[in-house]
Scaffold this motif. Structure first.
Motif: not given
Length: 374
Positions: A177-183, A294-303
């Motif tokens: 239950n922790a936050g994640y860094a975001l690229e 893009l709105l339905k499939h927005f890419p992000i990268h969690l660190q």
């Protein structure tokens, strides 16, 4: 919960705490609104425990949500069901609950002893002795250890070393239950910190979860990332209740630039708009079709996840194989263990507190065996 059950059976407890007052983690958990249980069916609730489902199901069956809510109400708390299917205390925090609870336990003959940190125990055929860092030694018929995990703590607890020396198996602690860094570029965090991204679905290698995320100075927090967050690529569905074809139609309506149509026709939350503005590729708005995709499939990268010192809870701890069905140590009769110190995990939303309360009750039922006249 354990002390309450024993006291109701005429067995007063001595309750030791290494802090200056009782219930510190309960106060921290309730700092922003205390959710105490979830309204799901038993099967649905157990499904939220990624490991040890059978063991947790047995605990929850022994001390149910209804029993937990009844205990809270008997202490003067008004419990209500929120729109998120979670039960909350009307008071909003745990302060009044702790005052009422400790007052009742004292009236039932229980004793609280503070600034006493547990360090070890010894067991013989007729009693168990708890040893504390102050040098104090206390003997009793049974001992419940609820020593917690390292979430919200400045340093790792000392008890795992004691358990390891006694030949007890432990799983290393890890953030839960922790936050994640975001690229993302620094400009995004400067503009977006504190903004919500509402009504989304987060998809990662661990699964999918709908809910709301909050943008922080380093990345993302909130139920979706707490539940399925893991390092690596992920995707956001920013309009999960609208299919792609309908989004395309909306983005064709009206006048203005493609970006103005995003702002005017999609009803996205402030955080979502800032996410699009700062992280979308340059060619994202070339057509309504590419925008909707893009709105339905927005890419992000969690660190990486945040450290244990910043996580709401922790996975890992004492292996459940070391415990009997009533949470007694198999190798050390008369010693019981419950709560976050045992290796199980659950998301936020009432599951953590419900599980801890149920484990305390199960342990108390087992402890009562050592008091034949109760």
């Amino acid at each position: 919960t354990a002390a309450s059950h024993l006291a109701d059976r005429g067995i007063p407890s001595r309750i030791f705490d290494r802090r200056k007052s009782a219930g510190w983690k309960l106060l921290v958990a309730g700092a922003s609104g205390l959710n105490v249980a979830h309204t799901g069916s038993p099967d649905e609730i157990v499904a939220h425990f990624p490991v040890r489902q059978a063991e947790m199901a047995a605990c929850l069956a022994t001390f149910s949500r209804e029993q937990w809510l009844a205990l809270l109400e008997s202490l003067g708390e008004e419990v209500y069901l929120g729109s998120s299917r979670r039960y909350f205390l009307r008071n909003g925090t745990a302060a009044q609950l702790l005052l009422s609870w400790t007052k009742r336990l004292k009236e039932q003959g229980c004793e609280f002893l503070f600034e006493e940190e547990f360090v070890d125990f010894q067991v013989n055929a007729s009693e168990v002795e708890a040893q504390f860092r102050s040098g104090r030694r206390e003997k009793g018929s049974a001992l419940l250890l609820a020593l917690g995990g390292p979430s919200w703590e400045a340093e790792l607890p000392a008890w795992p070393a004691t358990f390891a020396e006694k030949g007890l198996c432990l799983t290393p602690f890890a953030p839960a239950n922790a936050g994640y860094a975001l690229e993302a570029p620094p400009a995004f965090f400067l503009a977006a910190e504190g903004k919500p991204i509402k009504g989304l679905v987060l998809s990662t290698a661990k699964g999918r979860k709908q809910g709301e995320l909050m943008i922080t100075s380093y990345g993302l927090e909130g139920t979706p990332v707490y539940s399925v967050g893991c390092p690596g690529p992920a995707h956001l569905d920013l309009k999960p209740d609208v299919d792609e074809a309908k989004l395309v139609a909306r983005l064709r309506e009206g006048r203005g630039t493609a970006w103005q149509k995003i702002e005017n026709n999609t009803k996205l939350s402030p955080g979502a708009l800032l996410l699009l503005r700062h992280l979308a590729p340059a060619d994202a708005w070339e057509s309504p079709e590419s925008s909707a995709r893009l709105l339905k499939h927005f890419p992000i990268h969690l660190q990486a996840p945040r450290a244990l010192t910043e996580s709401i809870s922790a996975s890992g701890g004492l292996a459940w194989e070391e415990l009997s069905g009533d949470l007694e140590l198999k190798k050390f009769p008369r010693v019981f263990c419950a709560g976050e110190m045992v290796d199980w995990d659950a998301p936020t939303g009432g599951f953590l507190l419900q599980a801890c309360a149920s484990m305390g009750f199960v342990a108390a039922v087992g402890m009562a065996r050592y008091f034949p006249n109760s």
